[in-house]
Design a protein around this motif. Structure first.
Motif, mmCIF file in Angstrom:
data_model
loop_
_atom_site.group_PDB
_atom_site.id
_atom_site.type_symbol
_atom_site.label_atom_id
_atom_site.label_comp_id
_atom_site.label_asym_id
_atom_site.label_seq_id
_atom_site.Cartn_x
_atom_site.Cartn_y
_atom_site.Cartn_z
ATOM 1 N N THR A 1 0.869 -1.175 0.000
ATOM 2 C CA THR A 1 0.000 0.000 0.000
ATOM 3 C C THR A 1 0.907 1.226 0.000
ATOM 4 O OG1 THR A 1 -1.669 -1.175 1.267
ATOM 5 C CG2 THR A 1 -1.823 1.212 1.259
ATOM 6 N N CYS A 2 0.681 2.132 -0.961
ATOM 7 C CA CYS A 2 1.510 3.336 -1.058
ATOM 8 C C CYS A 2 1.345 4.166 0.220
ATOM 9 C CB CYS A 2 1.104 4.152 -2.279
ATOM 10 S SG CYS A 2 1.922 5.761 -2.355
ATOM 11 N N GLU A 3 2.469 4.556 0.821
ATOM 12 C CA GLU A 3 2.408 5.306 2.077
ATOM 13 C C GLU A 3 1.909 6.738 1.883
ATOM 14 O OE1 GLU A 3 6.567 4.522 1.749
ATOM 15 O OE2 GLU A 3 7.049 6.451 2.661
ATOM 16 N N VAL A 4 1.894 7.193 0.612
ATOM 17 C CA VAL A 4 1.445 8.559 0.341
ATOM 18 C C VAL A 4 -0.047 8.593 -0.016
ATOM 19 C CG1 VAL A 4 1.799 10.618 -1.085
ATOM 20 C CG2 VAL A 4 3.749 9.168 -0.462
ATOM 21 N N CYS A 5 -0.419 7.801 -1.047
ATOM 22 C CA CYS A 5 -1.794 7.912 -1.563
ATOM 23 C C CYS A 5 -2.671 6.700 -1.248
ATOM 24 C CB CYS A 5 -1.766 8.159 -3.070
ATOM 25 S SG CYS A 5 -1.297 6.714 -4.030
ATOM 26 N N PHE A 6 -2.084 5.641 -0.693
ATOM 27 C CA PHE A 6 -2.802 4.415 -0.303
ATOM 28 C C PHE A 6 -3.320 3.602 -1.483
ATOM 29 C CE2 PHE A 6 -2.668 7.278 3.233
ATOM 30 C CZ PHE A 6 -2.117 6.458 4.202
ATOM 31 N N ASN A 7 -2.699 3.835 -2.625
ATOM 32 C CA ASN A 7 -2.925 3.010 -3.803
ATOM 33 C C ASN A 7 -2.240 1.671 -3.586
ATOM 34 O OD1 ASN A 7 -3.169 2.117 -6.471
ATOM 35 N ND2 ASN A 7 -1.455 3.362 -7.206
ATOM 36 N N LEU A 8 -2.771 0.599 -4.170
ATOM 37 C CA LEU A 8 -2.092 -0.688 -4.114
ATOM 38 C C LEU A 8 -1.058 -0.709 -5.230
ATOM 39 C CD1 LEU A 8 -4.987 -3.229 -3.530
ATOM 40 C CD2 LEU A 8 -3.354 -2.349 -1.860
ATOM 41 N N PRO B 1 6.756 4.706 -2.087
ATOM 42 C CA PRO B 1 5.596 5.273 -2.783
ATOM 43 C C PRO B 1 5.330 4.585 -4.124
ATOM 44 C CG PRO B 1 7.204 6.990 -2.190
ATOM 45 C CD PRO B 1 7.815 5.687 -1.848
ATOM 46 N N CYS B 2 4.078 4.661 -4.564
ATOM 47 C CA CYS B 2 3.692 3.986 -5.802
ATOM 48 C C CYS B 2 4.276 4.714 -7.020
ATOM 49 C CB CYS B 2 2.173 3.912 -5.903
ATOM 50 S SG CYS B 2 1.380 5.504 -6.228
ATOM 51 N N GLU B 3 4.108 4.095 -8.184
ATOM 52 C CA GLU B 3 4.650 4.662 -9.432
ATOM 53 C C GLU B 3 4.098 6.055 -9.717
ATOM 54 O OE1 GLU B 3 4.478 2.357 -13.153
ATOM 55 O OE2 GLU B 3 4.924 0.628 -11.859
ATOM 56 N N ILE B 4 2.831 6.241 -9.421
ATOM 57 C CA ILE B 4 2.196 7.539 -9.703
ATOM 58 C C ILE B 4 2.774 8.612 -8.789
ATOM 59 C CG2 ILE B 4 0.003 8.824 -9.693
ATOM 60 C CD1 ILE B 4 -1.362 6.120 -10.457
ATOM 61 N N CYS B 5 2.872 8.301 -7.492
ATOM 62 C CA CYS B 5 3.394 9.282 -6.529
ATOM 63 C C CYS B 5 4.865 9.612 -6.798
ATOM 64 C CB CYS B 5 3.230 8.783 -5.102
ATOM 65 S SG CYS B 5 1.533 8.866 -4.522
ATOM 66 N N SER B 6 5.637 8.653 -7.324
ATOM 67 C CA SER B 6 7.052 8.936 -7.558
ATOM 68 C C SER B 6 7.333 9.475 -8.958
ATOM 69 C CB SER B 6 7.926 7.713 -7.247
ATOM 70 O OG SER B 6 7.221 6.531 -7.263
HETATM 71 ZN ZN ZN Z 1 0.948 6.645 -4.226
#
Ligand code: ZN
Length: 198
Positions: free
Chosen positions: A56-63, A68-73
């Motif tokens: 779970t992304c620590e920023v946006c909580f996306n799986l 952080p997930c690909e989108i957040c990074s």
């Molecule tokens: Zn994210």
């Protein structure tokens, strides 16, 4: 009908899936029993892999495979705009349209007093922290037009207003009572385009 214990257990497990009733669970179990052993092994392993390799992304909580997930990074995304969705599957539905280039925040549910889900049970606190710490200019509420979606949108818009951030909500094109994940890409793209300020 009395099944051998292993089959009964298998049927029980399938029945735990969303919208799978006893009849479908039975059908799935028998389908699995007819599959070649190596296929069954691959299937079982894929379930374990998906569970073990999903974070779970620590920023946006996306799986995602990473946090952080690909989108957040990503450096290609517009960090001044955050689209709020209930679940990762809604994020995926919006990503498929290629219309939205901002960031997301996955609430991991909707406020639903009937089910005992309050504001503290979903990722609202974390959203407010992001709005405080990040340079966000606009928030898009992309929640299903259900009773829970409406209640959550209203609650969030009241909380976000004091930040002085533009708030809009997707609305046009989405049939009332429909789930975001079942809407086609054009409908979702139109809904984002036609978002209205709150
Ligand atoms: Zn994210």
């Amino acid at each position: 009908m009395i099944y051998p214990k292993s089959i009964a257990t298998l049927i029980e497990h399938f029945q735990k899936f969303p919208s799978v009733g006893p009849k479908s669970a039975q059908r799935m179990a028998f389908y699995l029993l007819r599959m070649p052993m190596n296929e069954v092994e691959k299937f079982a392993q894929s379930m374990i892999d998906a569970k073990a390799n999903t974070k779970t992304c620590e920023v946006c909580f996306n799986l995602s495979a990473s946090s952080p997930c690909e989108i957040c990074s990503s450096h290609q995304r517009d960090r001044s705009i955050i689209c709020i969705v209930a679940e990762t599957k809604d994020l995926i539905a919006i990503e498929k349209t290629n219309e939205f280039k901002g960031l997301y925040h996955v609430l991991q549910g909707l406020i639903s007093p009937m089910d005992g889900i309050g504001a503290d049970d979903i990722r609202i606190k974390e959203l407010l922290t992001r709005l405080t710490n990040e340079e966000v200019k606009e928030v898009i509420l992309a929640l299903s037009p259900s009773v829970e979606g409406e209640a959550t949108s209203l609650y969030l818009s009241k909380l976000i207003k004091p930040f002085g951030i533009k708030i809009s909500r997707i609305a046009f094109g989405l049939p009332v009572g429909a789930d975001l994940e079942y809407a086609d890409e054009i409908t979702i793209a139109k809904a984002i385009e036609g978002r209205r300020e709150l």
